[in-house]
Design an enzyme around this catalytic site. Sequence first.
Site, PDB file in Angstrom:
ATOM      1  N   GLU A 154       0.752  -1.355  -0.089  1.00  0.00           N
ATOM      2  CA  GLU A 154       0.048  -0.082  -0.049  1.00  0.00           C
ATOM      3  C   GLU A 154       0.861   1.251   0.164  1.00  0.00           C
ATOM      4  O   GLU A 154       0.400   2.205  -0.476  1.00  0.00           O
ATOM      5  CB  GLU A 154      -0.835  -0.085   1.311  1.00  0.00           C
ATOM      6  N   GLU A 177      -4.285  -9.664   3.348  1.00  0.00           N
ATOM      7  CA  GLU A 177      -4.764  -9.272   4.766  1.00  0.00           C
ATOM      8  C   GLU A 177      -6.028 -10.314   4.969  1.00  0.00           C
ATOM      9  O   GLU A 177      -6.351 -10.524   6.073  1.00  0.00           O
ATOM     10  CB  GLU A 177      -5.093  -7.837   4.781  1.00  0.00           C
TER      11      GLU A 177
END
Length: 266
Positions: A128, A148
Site C-alpha cells: 500500500e 490481509e
Amino acid sequence: MPETPPQPDDLPPDAAPATGPYETLAVEERQDRVVVTLRRPEARNAISGRMVAELHEVCGLLEREPRPLLLTGHGGVFAGGADIGELLRRGREEALQGINSRLFERVRRLPMPTVAAVEGWALGGGAELAYACDIRIAGPGAVFGNPEPGLGILAAAGACWRLAELVGESVAKQVLLAGRTLDAGAALACGLVIDVVPGDRLLEEAHALIDRMTRSSALALRLTKLVLDAPGAHPVADDLAQAVLFEGPDKKDRMTRFLNKRGSTT
C-alpha cells in the site's frame, strides 16, 4: 528473497513523534531529491509505529522544501509485515485512527513526484505504501500482494480503492479477493510499475528516472501533479495552473532557449 512471505503489516497506535536521528529509516537529503530507505532488517522492513512517525517527519520536510522522493527498502526487501501479536492487540479504536492510511495519503499528496524502487516483498502495508507513490520501478524479484483477508482483516490503507485505479478492477479483485501476488513481470504487464530492471541497477535506474524529472521545470511538475491528482474533470484547474506558469520566468527562459537552439540548427 525469503522463502515464505511476511504477513501484512499494521502499526501501533501509540507511536511517539519521531525526534532526533532516524531509527527505522536511512534518509539522504540531496539538493534536488530526498532518498529514503526503509531499514528494519530484523523484521523485513516492516512498517512499525516508529517508522510511521519517522515517515511523517520526512513528509513534513518535503512539504516545507518540495523535492522528489525516492523510496526503497534495505536488504533486497521493500517492506513486509508487522508482528502478528501487535495485530492481535489492535481493536476498533485503533482501526478508526487510520494510522497507515493517513500516512500513505500524505505520501500521495506530497507536492513533488514520488518514486518507489521495489525489490523483494512489498506485501500488506508495504504494498500500500508503494501504491501511494506516483511511480514504481521494480527489480526482478519484486512481489506485490495484499494477503490481509487471510488474517481476518482487509487492506484498509488504500489498496481497496487505489489498486483498482492503478491496475483496473479485475486485477485488483484478483489480488485483494483471490490472494494473487503480482511478480515483477505481472506488475509490468498491468502497468503497476514503469519498468523492471536488474536488481543491481535498480537504484541507478530510479535515480535516472528522477534525473529526467528534475530537468523539467520544478513548478510545472508540481502544478501538473496537483492538477493530475484533482478529482474528476478539471478544466478550470488546468487553466489556473497554466496561467501561473505562463507568467513565470521559467517558461520564458525555457522557450527562448528552445527557439534559439532550433534557430541555430536551421
